[in-house]
Design a protein around this motif. Structure first.
Motif, short mmCIF file in Angstrom:
data_model
loop_
_atom_site.label_atom_id
_atom_site.label_comp_id
_atom_site.label_asym_id
_atom_site.label_seq_id
_atom_site.Cartn_x
_atom_site.Cartn_y
_atom_site.Cartn_z
N ARG A 32 15.57 -46.92 -13.30
CA ARG A 32 16.31 -45.89 -12.58
C ARG A 32 16.66 -44.76 -13.55
O ARG A 32 16.77 -45.01 -14.74
CB ARG A 32 17.59 -46.50 -11.97
N PRO A 33 16.87 -43.52 -13.08
CA PRO A 33 16.86 -43.08 -11.69
C PRO A 33 15.44 -42.98 -11.14
O PRO A 33 14.46 -42.91 -11.88
CB PRO A 33 17.53 -41.71 -11.74
N LEU A 34 15.37 -42.94 -9.83
CA LEU A 34 14.10 -42.95 -9.10
C LEU A 34 13.97 -41.70 -8.25
O LEU A 34 14.97 -41.10 -7.85
CB LEU A 34 14.05 -44.18 -8.19
N ILE A 35 12.73 -41.35 -7.95
CA ILE A 35 12.46 -40.21 -7.07
C ILE A 35 11.52 -40.71 -5.98
O ILE A 35 10.48 -41.32 -6.28
CB ILE A 35 11.80 -39.05 -7.82
N LEU A 36 11.87 -40.45 -4.73
CA LEU A 36 10.98 -40.75 -3.62
C LEU A 36 9.91 -39.66 -3.59
O LEU A 36 10.22 -38.49 -3.36
CB LEU A 36 11.75 -40.79 -2.30
N VAL A 37 8.66 -40.04 -3.87
CA VAL A 37 7.60 -39.03 -3.97
C VAL A 37 6.62 -39.07 -2.81
O VAL A 37 5.82 -38.13 -2.63
CB VAL A 37 6.83 -39.15 -5.31
N PHE A 38 6.65 -40.14 -2.01
CA PHE A 38 5.73 -40.24 -0.87
C PHE A 38 6.26 -41.25 0.13
O PHE A 38 6.85 -42.26 -0.26
CB PHE A 38 4.34 -40.71 -1.34
N TYR A 39 6.05 -40.97 1.40
CA TYR A 39 6.24 -41.99 2.43
C TYR A 39 5.38 -41.67 3.63
O TYR A 39 5.01 -40.52 3.87
CB TYR A 39 7.72 -42.13 2.83
N ALA A 40 5.02 -42.72 4.35
CA ALA A 40 4.27 -42.59 5.60
C ALA A 40 4.89 -43.55 6.60
O ALA A 40 5.34 -44.64 6.23
CB ALA A 40 2.79 -42.93 5.38
N SER A 41 4.93 -43.16 7.85
CA SER A 41 5.53 -44.00 8.89
C SER A 41 4.45 -44.65 9.75
O SER A 41 3.38 -44.07 9.97
CB SER A 41 6.49 -43.20 9.75
N PHE A 42 4.76 -45.86 10.22
CA PHE A 42 3.85 -46.65 11.04
C PHE A 42 4.64 -47.30 12.16
O PHE A 42 5.78 -47.73 11.96
CB PHE A 42 3.18 -47.76 10.20
N THR A 43 4.01 -47.42 13.32
CA THR A 43 4.67 -48.10 14.44
C THR A 43 4.32 -49.58 14.48
O THR A 43 4.90 -50.33 15.27
CB THR A 43 4.29 -47.45 15.78
N ASP A 44 3.41 -50.01 13.62
CA ASP A 44 3.03 -51.42 13.54
C ASP A 44 3.30 -51.91 12.13
O ASP A 44 2.67 -51.45 11.17
CB ASP A 44 1.55 -51.57 13.90
N ILE A 45 4.24 -52.83 11.98
CA ILE A 45 4.63 -53.35 10.66
C ILE A 45 3.45 -53.98 9.93
O ILE A 45 3.34 -53.90 8.71
CB ILE A 45 5.82 -54.34 10.75
N MET A 80 10.64 -48.57 20.13
CA MET A 80 9.58 -48.66 19.17
C MET A 80 10.18 -48.61 17.76
O MET A 80 10.86 -47.67 17.39
CB MET A 80 8.61 -47.50 19.39
N LYS A 81 9.92 -49.65 16.98
CA LYS A 81 10.44 -49.74 15.63
C LYS A 81 9.44 -49.11 14.66
O LYS A 81 8.25 -49.37 14.74
CB LYS A 81 10.67 -51.20 15.25
N VAL A 82 9.95 -48.30 13.76
CA VAL A 82 9.11 -47.62 12.78
C VAL A 82 9.27 -48.29 11.43
O VAL A 82 10.38 -48.66 11.03
CB VAL A 82 9.50 -46.12 12.69
N SER A 83 8.16 -48.45 10.73
CA SER A 83 8.16 -48.97 9.37
C SER A 83 7.60 -47.90 8.44
O SER A 83 6.83 -47.04 8.86
CB SER A 83 7.29 -50.23 9.28
N TYR A 84 7.99 -47.98 7.19
CA TYR A 84 7.59 -46.98 6.21
C TYR A 84 6.95 -47.63 5.00
O TYR A 84 7.45 -48.65 4.51
CB TYR A 84 8.81 -46.17 5.73
N VAL A 85 5.90 -47.02 4.51
CA VAL A 85 5.35 -47.33 3.20
C VAL A 85 5.82 -46.18 2.32
O VAL A 85 5.73 -45.02 2.70
CB VAL A 85 3.81 -47.40 3.23
N TYR A 86 6.32 -46.51 1.14
CA TYR A 86 6.86 -45.48 0.28
C TYR A 86 6.45 -45.70 -1.17
O TYR A 86 6.11 -46.82 -1.58
CB TYR A 86 8.39 -45.43 0.39
N ILE A 87 6.45 -44.61 -1.92
CA ILE A 87 6.18 -44.67 -3.35
C ILE A 87 7.35 -44.00 -4.07
O ILE A 87 7.74 -42.88 -3.72
CB ILE A 87 4.87 -43.95 -3.72
N LEU A 88 7.87 -44.70 -5.06
CA LEU A 88 8.94 -44.17 -5.90
C LEU A 88 8.37 -43.88 -7.29
O LEU A 88 7.58 -44.67 -7.82
CB LEU A 88 10.07 -45.20 -6.06
N LYS A 89 8.79 -42.78 -7.87
CA LYS A 89 8.46 -42.51 -9.27
C LYS A 89 9.66 -42.95 -10.09
O LYS A 89 10.79 -42.53 -9.85
CB LYS A 89 8.17 -41.03 -9.51
N CYS A 90 9.40 -43.81 -11.05
CA CYS A 90 10.47 -44.39 -11.87
C CYS A 90 10.72 -43.54 -13.11
O CYS A 90 9.89 -42.72 -13.49
CB CYS A 90 10.08 -45.81 -12.28
#
Length: 99
Positions: A45-58, A1-11
């Motif tokens: 840049r630099p960037l900060i990863l502030v959020f992510y969520a994982s999904f099994t369906d791209i 099962m391949k996992v995909s991520y939606v993410y938000i970066l703060k710039c």
């Protein structure tokens, strides 16, 4: 099962960038190292990863990315801050009343 991520970066300019990937660590490093010179984040840049969520369906991940990209800054910040109860109200259009 391949996992995909939606993410938000703060710039560094205090803006947000939303993306989707199948390899979150690698993609974050690409953003941070300026791998794509034409990307939105290159000069922010630099960037900060502030959020992510994982999904099994791209396809669901892509749909969520598109949805979040349309959101207001306030709504993105509610998501980032785990204030899920605020999301529906932030989606409502505010109308001015005429007197």
């Amino acid at each position: 099962m391949k996992v995909s991520y939606v993410y938000i970066l703060k710039c560094s300019d205090d803006s947000y960038y939303t993306g989707v990937t199948s390899n979150l660590e690698k993609r974050f490093q690409q953003h941070q190292n300026g791998f794509h010179k034409e990307s939105y984040t290159y000069f922010r840049r630099p960037l900060i990863l502030v959020f992510y969520a994982s999904f099994t369906d791209i396809n669901i991940a892509i749909d969520k990315e598109k949805q979040i990209k349309k959101w207001s800054r306030a709504k993105k910040e509610a998501l980032i801050d785990d204030r899920y109860e605020a999301l529906p109200n932030l989606a409502k259009k505010k109308f001015r009343t005429r007197k």
